[in-house]
Design an enzyme around this catalytic site. Structure first.
Site, PDB file in Angstrom:
ATOM      1  N   LYS A 296      20.677 -26.288  30.667  1.00 19.37           N
ATOM      2  CA  LYS A 296      21.864 -25.893  29.892  1.00 19.37           C
ATOM      3  C   LYS A 296      22.425 -24.574  30.433  1.00 19.37           C
ATOM      4  O   LYS A 296      23.635 -24.404  30.573  1.00 19.37           O
ATOM      5  CB  LYS A 296      21.492 -25.700  28.418  1.00 19.37           C
ATOM      6  CG  LYS A 296      21.291 -27.002  27.641  1.00 19.37           C
ATOM      7  CD  LYS A 296      21.042 -26.708  26.160  1.00 19.37           C
ATOM      8  CE  LYS A 296      20.872 -27.971  25.340  1.00 19.37           C
ATOM      9  NZ  LYS A 296      20.664 -27.740  23.913  1.00 19.37           N
TER      10      LYS A 296
ATOM     11  N   HIS B 271      11.647 -61.679  31.283  1.00 19.59           N
ATOM     12  CA  HIS B 271      12.231 -62.278  32.482  1.00 19.59           C
ATOM     13  C   HIS B 271      12.743 -61.201  33.418  1.00 19.59           C
ATOM     14  O   HIS B 271      13.655 -61.436  34.205  1.00 19.59           O
ATOM     15  CB  HIS B 271      13.352 -63.232  32.082  1.00 19.59           C
ATOM     16  CG  HIS B 271      12.841 -64.364  31.239  1.00 19.59           C
ATOM     17  ND1 HIS B 271      12.486 -65.580  31.762  1.00 19.59           N
ATOM     18  CD2 HIS B 271      12.568 -64.418  29.911  1.00 19.59           C
ATOM     19  CE1 HIS B 271      12.032 -66.356  30.782  1.00 19.59           C
ATOM     20  NE2 HIS B 271      12.075 -65.668  29.644  1.00 19.59           N
TER      21      HIS B 271
ATOM     22  N   GLU C 178      10.303 -35.300  25.917  1.00 14.64           N
ATOM     23  CA  GLU C 178      10.662 -33.891  25.809  1.00 14.64           C
ATOM     24  C   GLU C 178       9.557 -33.087  25.115  1.00 14.64           C
ATOM     25  O   GLU C 178       9.409 -31.897  25.348  1.00 14.64           O
ATOM     26  CB  GLU C 178      11.984 -33.778  25.029  1.00 14.64           C
ATOM     27  CG  GLU C 178      12.900 -32.706  25.561  1.00 14.64           C
ATOM     28  CD  GLU C 178      14.282 -32.752  24.931  1.00 14.64           C
ATOM     29  OE1 GLU C 178      15.105 -33.545  25.411  1.00 14.64           O
ATOM     30  OE2 GLU C 178      14.533 -32.038  23.959  1.00 14.64           O
TER      31      GLU C 178
HETATM   32  O1  PA5 Z   1      15.249 -31.817  21.170  1.00 16.52           O
HETATM   33  C1  PA5 Z   1      16.052 -30.979  21.521  1.00 16.52           C
HETATM   34  O2  PA5 Z   1      16.029 -29.812  21.083  1.00 16.52           O
HETATM   35  C2  PA5 Z   1      17.184 -31.300  22.486  1.00 16.52           C
HETATM   36  O3  PA5 Z   1      17.092 -32.553  23.049  1.00 16.52           O
HETATM   37  C3  PA5 Z   1      18.512 -31.206  21.762  1.00 16.52           C
HETATM   38  O4  PA5 Z   1      18.557 -32.139  20.724  1.00 16.52           O
HETATM   39  C4  PA5 Z   1      19.703 -31.431  22.689  1.00 16.52           C
HETATM   40  O5  PA5 Z   1      19.606 -30.609  23.826  1.00 16.52           O
HETATM   41  C5  PA5 Z   1      21.004 -31.158  21.968  1.00 16.52           C
HETATM   42  O6  PA5 Z   1      21.011 -29.862  21.455  1.00 16.52           O
HETATM   43  P1  PA5 Z   1      22.052 -29.411  20.359  1.00 16.52           P
HETATM   44  O7  PA5 Z   1      21.761 -30.150  19.106  1.00 16.52           O
HETATM   45  O8  PA5 Z   1      21.846 -27.937  20.211  1.00 16.52           O
HETATM   46  O9  PA5 Z   1      23.396 -29.755  20.896  1.00 16.52           O
END
Ligand code: PA5
Length: 452
Positions: free
Chosen positions: A421, A307, A278
């Site tokens: 989202k 394996h 990410e």
């Molecule tokens: O790194 C990030 O910002 C995302 O992966 C969030 O952790 C994830 O989308 C969850 O978001 P939130 O904590 O707002 O529910």
């Protein structure tokens, strides 16, 4: 202390697939600004992850809370950066007989949710709802389901006493709901992104509730943060970032295989996968050019995957860089009993331990990969404990941040995830997302190619 062994990424080990030593000398000079830039971003308050281990107040607050909320089950509602870190800590630090269990509801598959809830008693459970944004569809929906499940089991008043939230200090509906319901609320500092948040109450609150050594965790993290500010050859996070950057950009290693040589670090590999993917998977660089950067992380488990995926790793396309996550000392060496020593397949195991066999297998894998010209490096910690996990986490966060600097991208945003989202909100009819609904309608009208 955490160690980085990069012998097998050198040209001397893997020839044209490796990096010449001289490149490291040059990088030591040219990367000085990278450490300064990340340091400056911390000093100005733009970034916060590296300073978390010095936040004594947050630590004290979670420890105090955990003392008064001791339950056998910790039910965690969150997803992505709000779930993977606590799950990694639990997998590494919890013992099956500890009497404390973490149940992470980071998927909304209704069968998974129902089965998970049926496996525990509400009476024995504290619920931690975690969402930095305070609005994530999966978490909010799961929150509603779990709250109903608990009210039905123990009533509204007791339910109110069992919920605790972790969220942004000022924005998001989760905070407002917590205030309305009088749930205690822990905060994620705004300058710490979701996937960099495991050392905020996102990770340390569940860790404290599970009885882990959160002080040790923070001490380990602090020592890794200190090292991450040192010059190149004393700074494993910076050297590791340089290695992956060169292997990906100049040697075509588009995949980073995370090879956990410790069952305890298996979930840690999944936490790292999110951090790497990410943070570095980006369409644009900082100069506004379309670059489509990113090295795809994949996870493998030693020795299990020897394996399974190892055949591909050794003889398949040479498009991977390997990162072993190793441990010097196991808690148990586990002697191998020797009942059938007259059989060849068992005789050689006499007087050996499982730790010997495990170690030999890791070394064999490393040699096989190196012989096949597959660059590989090893991160080693002394043993699995809270301090080592703190080190691994902070090392990984700087490793990723520095890689982002080498690529010259913003490693701290996630526009792709945010877009997904918004489409979900639109599909589920949340007001304010009409432009995304139009996009969805347009795509639906394109028709589908399906064979039935
Ligand atoms: O790194 C990030 O910002 C995302 O992966 C969030 O952790 C994830 O989308 C969850 O978001 P939130 O904590 O707002 O529910």
């Amino acid at each position: 202390m955490l160690e980085l062994d990069y012998t097998n990424v050198l040209e001397s080990a893997v020839h044209a697939n490796g990096i010449p030593k001289i490149a490291f000398e040059k990088a030591a000079e040219s990367s000085k600004h990278i450490v300064d830039d990340i340091h400056r971003a911390h000093a100005s308050g733009k970034l916060g992850f590296g300073d978390l281990p010095t936040d004594r107040n947050a630590l004290k607050a979670v420890i105090d809370f955990a003392r008064s909320h001791s339950f056998p089950n910790v039910l965690l509602l969150g997803i992505g950066g709000s779930a993977l870190g606590p799950a990694a800590l639990d997998a590494a630090l919890n013992h099956p007989n500890s009497g404390r269990r973490l149940i992470v509801l980071d998927n909304i598959d209704p069968d998974f949710l129902r089965d998970s809830l049926e496996s525990i008693s509400a009476q024995d459970t504290v619920v931690n709802v975690i969402a930095k944004s305070g609005v994530t569809a999966e978490t909010m929906a799961t929150f509603a389901v779990v709250r109903r499940w608990m009210i039905d089991a123990i009533g509204e008043t007791k339910t109110r006493e069992r919920f605790v939230v972790t969220t942004d200090p000022v924005k998001g509906d989760l905070l407002a709901i917590a205030q309305h319901e009088t749930y205690p609320a822990f905060v994620i500092p705004p300058n710490v992104g979701g996937r960099f948040s495991v050392l905020t109450p996102v990770g340390i609150l569940p860790a404290a509730l599970l009885g882990f050594d959160v002080e040790g965790l923070m001490n380990g993290a602090r020592s890794a943060a200190d090292r991450a500010r040192k010059p190149f050859f004393e700074n494993p996070a910076l050297v590791a970032a340089f290695i992956q950057f060169v292997l990906e950009r100049e040697r075509g290693k588009r995949i980073l295989a995370l090879f956990a040589y410790s069952q305890s670090l298996w979930k840690f590999a999944f936490w790292f996968k999110q951090l790497w993917a990410e943070s570095l998977g980006k369409k644009m660089d900082r100069r506004g050019r379309e670059v489509y950067y990113g090295q795809t992380p994949t996870a493998a488990l030693g020795v299990t995957d020897q394996h399974s995926q190892l055949q591909l790793f050794i003889e398949g396309p040479n498009d991977k860089s390997f990162l072993f996550w190793d441990v010097k000392e196991f808690r148990n060496s586990l002697p191998i009993d020797h009942p059938f020593t007259t059989f060849d397949s068992m005789g050689y195991l006499e007087h050996k331990t499982m730790a010997d066999l495990f170690r030999a297998e890791k070394q064999a894998t490393e040699i096989a990969l190196t012989e096949a010209g597959r660059p590989n490096a090893t991160i080693t910690v002394d043993r699995i404990n809270a301090e080592a996990l703190g080190e691994l986490i902070m090392f990984s966060q700087y490793f990723t941040a520095y890689a982002g600097e080498f690529y010259d991208i913003d490693a701290f945003d996630q526009p792709g995830v945010e877009y997904g989202k918004k489409l979900t909100f639109a599909m589920m009819g949340r007001p304010g997302f009409a432009e995304y609904s139009r996009k969805i309608d347009e795509i639906r009208h394109r028709g589908r190619a399906i064979i039935r």
